[in-house]
Each structure stands twice: as C-alpha cells, then as structure tokens.
Enzyme design. Structure first.
Site, PDB file in Angstrom:
ATOM      1  N   ASP A   1      -8.242  -4.500  -0.324  1.00  0.00           N
ATOM      2  CA  ASP A   1      -8.662  -5.174  -1.547  1.00  0.00           C
ATOM      3  C   ASP A   1      -8.356  -6.666  -1.522  1.00  0.00           C
ATOM      4  O   ASP A   1      -8.986  -7.442  -2.239  1.00  0.00           O
ATOM      5  CB  ASP A   1      -7.976  -4.542  -2.768  1.00  0.00           C
ATOM      6  CG  ASP A   1      -8.505  -3.157  -3.072  1.00  0.00           C
ATOM      7  OD1 ASP A   1      -9.731  -2.972  -2.986  1.00  0.00           O
ATOM      8  OD2 ASP A   1      -7.714  -2.265  -3.387  1.00  0.00           O
TER       9      ASP A   1
ATOM     10  N   HIS B   1       0.849  -1.196   0.000  1.00  0.00           N
ATOM     11  CA  HIS B   1       0.000   0.000   0.000  1.00  0.00           C
ATOM     12  C   HIS B   1       0.879   1.238   0.000  1.00  0.00           C
ATOM     13  O   HIS B   1       2.015   1.208   0.483  1.00  0.00           O
ATOM     14  CB  HIS B   1      -0.913   0.003   1.238  1.00  0.00           C
ATOM     15  CG  HIS B   1      -2.010   1.010   1.169  1.00  0.00           C
ATOM     16  ND1 HIS B   1      -1.869   2.294   1.662  1.00  0.00           N
ATOM     17  CD2 HIS B   1      -3.262   0.938   0.653  1.00  0.00           C
ATOM     18  CE1 HIS B   1      -2.991   2.957   1.459  1.00  0.00           C
ATOM     19  NE2 HIS B   1      -3.848   2.168   0.849  1.00  0.00           N
TER      20      HIS B   1
END
Length: 458
Positions: free
Chosen positions: A392, A333
C-alpha cells in the site's frame, strides 16, 4: 416523533446514547489476557490463529526458531509459484499477467496458450453489465464512495442471475468468471456517475475494445481520449497481479470464506468482502498513505534532509501530526518483516515511469520515508519490531502516476482481489463442509429483573 440530533437540546442526542452505552459496556485488557482471548484471531506473538488450509496462496514473512519469531525476507507464492517468477515470466514474454494469474488461482496450474486465450475471451465476453443494470443500479443511485457502489452493485447482480442460489461447482464457476469480468465495468460506471453527480464534471462511457486485456480495458474506460501506452498498461497489470491474492487469512478473503461456509450465495459473500476491503485497516490504507505523504511534502521543507524527514515522522508517531493516530501508514505488516515482495517489485518497476512523468523526486521521498520509518519507530516507541514498507505504501503513488483517480485506489484493489476471492470461495465450497463458528466467552454481570415502575430514572 423524537429525532436523533447531535445538537438540538430538545431531542435525544447521540452523545447521550453513547454515554449510556459506555456506562454499561467495557471489556478490560486484564479480562482478555485472563481468558487467553485471541484478539483479532491472532496469537500473543502476532501470528494468526490457524483457521483452515488452502492450496491457493502462501504468504511468508518470518521463521519460527525455538518458539521465537525470526524476521525473514518476504515471499508470496500463488499455487506454489513465486510471485517474482510470475512477474518476470510475463515481462520476458511481453504478456499481460492478470488473466494468467486468475486462471492459476482458480484452477491450480498455469494456463497453456489455448487456456490463456480462453480466459481472455471469457472475460471480454462477460465484461458488459446486464441490460439496464447501469441505468437502474448505478446511474439512478450515485454514491460518493466507489467501494460502497461496488458492494451494492455486486449484491444487485443477484437479481439478474437466473440461478443465483445453485451451490454447485459448475454454477459457482460461471458466477466467478462473470464477477471477475464485471468488476472493472462496475467500477468505471460508478466513478463516472460519481464525477457527474457530486463533482459536477462530465461523464463518459466508452465501449470495450476486443482483444484488450483487463488493465487495458480499465485505462480505456477511465481516460477521456482512450489513449494510453503499452508501458502504462503493463504497470497497471502488474499492480493487479500483485493485488490478486494474499492468502486465506487476510480480512476480506476470510470474510469470503466465512460467508461461504454458511452456505450463502456468491453475491452475498463477495459483497461482504468488498465491504471488508473498504476499511482503512485493510484495502483503504493506500488512500491514507497518499494523504500522509501529501502532508509530509507540504510540511518538510527540504525533502533531501533526512534529519528533517525523520523528525516529522517522529511527530506523526507521537500523534502530533497528520491524523493523530500515531501510525505511519503503509509501513509494517501482519506477516512481512524484512520485506514485502509486492512493494519491492512495484517500487522497482515504477522508477522508469517516475522518470517519464517527472515523479523521481517524489519517489525518492517515499524511499526516504521507507528507510527512516523503522528508526523513528524505535526512537519514539522503544520497540525493536522489524518493519518494512507494504504494498500500500507504493501502490497509491503508482496509481497517481498512471492517472488513476484517488477515488479508485481501493476499488482497483477490489477489482484485482476478486480473482483471489473467487478462488477461495470455490475452495471453501469444495473442501470446507462446515460453518465457521469461533467461540466467545460471555462475561455476564448478574442483575435482578426490576419491575418497570421501580426502575430508577437516570
């Protein structure tokens, strides 16, 4: 008339045009470094360039110590309240959270009982689309991609608004509530039409039930028998709460603020945000996680053999498996390092449903991939970058367990994030006051203008 064609030798081919473009256009990494270009609006250490201030949300993933980035536990706060406290508070009181979060993000404080009911009532009262809108804008123009239909429909709502250009706070508040309410309706209609037109399956349109929260309304719209459990609705609501907002710097929210700074209408700004979220580098990642994990399940014979799983992850990282990108989707991320709080919460809440739905073995494989991915990344790349699973990675699996079609993985993200987009839209309108315009340095190549008759034919 000459037509573009990839194959016909008689026509100008797209590949010829691309060759012409590549011959005259390139920017080297050396040039980018020479002029200290902040690629992706990021500093050299990966942190974001400071572009503005916001009260809406804070995303924390690392500390800075003597100029160095130090990994830290991820934290996400909505208007200063930790997302973990919001989730646990709603669960303890047996209350759905998305409506509460929408109020919190826009207005800045938690709603009291009267305000919470008011928000629920407002969303229900505005959930129906304008008369003839579904027929004219969705049924008559089906799309294979629901995100495409969401963006087009949001833009089309401009034509059904009696005062779309009024930039006052009052008008944008009205428009924001309306859009938050209508996004699930657009998604459900677009999906049903897609099923009928492209998948040759039956489509159905259920009426909304008074008193249902947004998550319940979505399940009501998507299931043929309209049946679902309280636990399923609560888990979908949790997904929506976790996806509702993620700071001003994420691509779709920044898109909202950039367009808002230009003074354009809300439909243009939110339509552009949907287009941003459609990208696989942003909201489309959960779809890619699902495809990647399906391939791993098909090619790893023993899911409990960590050596076999890690070996396949190494193949993915070397570009020898899956789509050749060299990426393990859902891991890593831009901000989070040690953990993504959304992924931690979602994984914890999903276990009970996984047991009920027979997904425990599959969830275990996801957890194994999450645990082994950093090791594989270090082995293949030599980089000691700290990686964690992001939201996700698990959201697609949760949607799958809830019976949410894969076509709707990213649209569900948009239906949730609309709350954050509207909060940032209003904040930019009331506190921005200046159009965003970053600088681009020109790298012109000096050329002499050559008369047409003298130009060399290539």
């Amino acid at each position: 008339m000459q037509r573009l064609n990839k194959e016909s030798p008689e026509s100008t081919t797209v590949s010829e045009l691309c060759e012409e473009y590549r011959r005259n256009n390139s920017i080297s990494r050396r040039e980018l470094e020479r002029f200290d270009v902040k690629r992706g609006l990021r500093n050299a250490d990966g942190t974001g360039v400071m572009a503005g201030l916001t009260h809406v949300c804070n995303v924390h993933g690392y500390l800075i110590d003597d100029g160095d980035k130090v990994p830290d536990k991820g934290r996400l706060t909505y208007r200063g309240i930790d997302i973990e406290d919001i989730v646990s508070g709603c669960a303890a009181e047996g209350r759905f959270g998305f409506e509460e979060v929408a109020w919190l993000l826009i207005f800045g404080e938690l709603p009291d009982q009267r305000q919470y009911k008011r928000m629920c009532d407002l969303l229900f009262d505005n959930r129906e689309l304008p008369e003839y809108f579904p027929e004219d804008m969705i049924i008559k123009a089906p799309s294979k991609n629901i995100m495409n239909k969401l963006a087009r429909s949001v833009m089309a709502l401009y034509s059904y608004d009696d005062d779309p250009e009024d930039m006052s706070l009052e008008n944008n508040m009205r428009q924001s509530i309306s859009l938050i309410a209508r996004m699930p309706s657009i998604m459900a209609y677009a999906y049903q039409v897609k099923r009928r037109h492209f998948d040759k399956e039956s489509m159905f349109f259920h009426p909304y039930e008074p008193g249902q929260c947004t998550a319940e309304a979505i399940l009501n719209a998507l299931r043929p028998d309209r049946q679902f459990t309280r636990e399923e609705a609560e888990l979908l609501d949790l997904c929506m709460v976790l996806h509702a907002e993620h700071g001003g710097g994420n691509n779709s929210t920044f898109t909202t603020r950039v367009l808002t700074s230009a003074g354009t209408d809300i439909y243009s700004a939110i339509g552009a945000a949907v287009g941003s979220l459609k990208g696989y580098r942003h909201g489309g990642a959960n779809h890619r996680v699902k495809n990647m994990m399906t391939e791993i399940m098909e090619n790893v014979k023993n899911w409990d053999d960590e050596d076999e799983v890690e070996a396949y992850l190494e193949k993915i990282l070397r570009g020898e498996a899956h789509d050749g990108s060299g990426l393990i989707y859902g891991v890593g991320h831009a901000i989070y390092t040690l953990s993504d709080p959304r992924a931690v919460i979602l994984k914890g809440k999903a276990r009970a449903l996984a047991k009920e739905k027979g997904y425990l073995q599959r969830l275990s494989l996801y957890e194994t991939v999450e645990r082994l991915a950093p090791k594989a990344f270090l082995k293949v790349t030599g980089s000691e970058k700290v990686l964690c699973a992001n939201v996700d990675f698990y959201s697609g699996l949760v949607y799958e367990m809830l019976g949410i079609p894969e076509d709707l993985f990213t649209p569900m993200f948009a239906v949730s994030r609309i709350a954050g987009w509207c909060a940032h839209r209003i904040e930019e309108l009331t506190t921005g006051g200046r159009i965003m315009r970053p600088a681009y340095r020109a790298l012109p190549v000096k050329q002499r203008y050559v008369p047409f008759s003298e130009r060399r034919v290539r």
